[in-house]
Design an enzyme around this catalytic site. Sequence first.
Site, short mmCIF file in Angstrom:
data_model
loop_
_atom_site.label_atom_id
_atom_site.label_comp_id
_atom_site.label_asym_id
_atom_site.label_seq_id
_atom_site.Cartn_x
_atom_site.Cartn_y
_atom_site.Cartn_z
N TYR A 142 12.40 -16.88 49.94
CA TYR A 142 13.33 -18.00 50.36
C TYR A 142 14.30 -18.47 49.66
O TYR A 142 13.72 -19.29 48.72
CB TYR A 142 12.38 -18.87 51.32
CG TYR A 142 11.53 -18.21 52.24
CD1 TYR A 142 11.74 -16.96 52.98
CD2 TYR A 142 10.33 -18.95 52.77
CE1 TYR A 142 10.87 -16.29 53.67
CE2 TYR A 142 9.49 -18.30 53.73
CZ TYR A 142 9.73 -17.01 54.07
OH TYR A 142 8.90 -16.44 55.09
N SER B 178 7.71 -17.48 63.91
CA SER B 178 8.92 -17.62 65.00
C SER B 178 8.32 -17.65 66.28
O SER B 178 8.46 -17.06 67.35
CB SER B 178 9.85 -16.26 64.96
OG SER B 178 10.59 -16.43 63.77
#
Length: 340
Positions: A59, A206
Amino acid sequence: MGVKRIKLGSQGLEVSAQGLGCMGMSQSYGLPKPEDEMIELIHHAIDSGITHLDTSDAYGPHTNEILIGKALKGGWREKVQLATKFGIKRIATENVEICGDPAYVRAACEASLKRLDVDYIDLYYVHRIDTHVPIEVTMGELKKLVEGGKIKYIGLSEACASTIRRAHAVHPITAVQIEWSLWCRDVEEEIIPTCRELGIGIVPFSPLGRGFFSVGPNVIENFTENDIRKILPKFQPKNMEQNKLVFERVNEMATKKGCTPSQLALAWVHHQGDDVSPIPGTTKIKNLNENVGALSVTLTSEDMAELESLASMVKGDRYGPALRTWKDSETPPLSSWKGE
């Protein structure tokens, strides 16, 4: 405001029933967010009872781990269960290599420890499975990291059932991280039952359909040029017409339940069991408070069935063919390994 604790897996790790996915603070959903605001958000999450923080060396790359490290200074480290990942080895902006060989496993762990500025990682995931290296080889090095105190527990991300079984035979897997929501349910056939059979915790990422159940179909109006959702099939116009109807029905249900659509969608994930700790991501304190509120939403079996009926109407694949998932995670047999 409080968040209950659950046992994640059967190896002793205990986490908050809801975690915080930190990826969006640094990438994928627009430009990186201001560091001071994200540190404030992380501290607010911890104060609210969310102690399960999820990041990865990919990330940013790397910048999200540095951010988390800064946020955990000054006594915050002892309050959290810190999860990070390795395995996505970036060569250039457009090219990504997956790597699971032993030397890389150890080097990646040492680099993450340095960026996070911590002595150990609570939960260390294989972010993507290297299909050129037997999973037993990757796991062998991770087992050494556990024995050396560098990491406490091992996890897999985007791994199929057979790979999970092979990995677990080398060293117990504590958690499997996969996409699981009303938006994406294909893991229910094999992966979820395999985890439960083996006593492995489940960490859905998610869980709000990448913001779809938070904002609705209008979410596409806010996409910036570097937002990954621009290329995802479910967000394409041909699929969004159908998915818009799903959101409208979820919204109607939420109104009757006295909650928001995102709380209803997240509550559905929480109702999957006490071995599940979803990690919704957010960059806003308001949204974080709303996510925590989902833990107070009670769903009946009729509610669950209705939501699952709506979920079956969702249209569009999860990813395009270029992005690796658990469907591409089989590795060669151990007998084929000629490496170190």
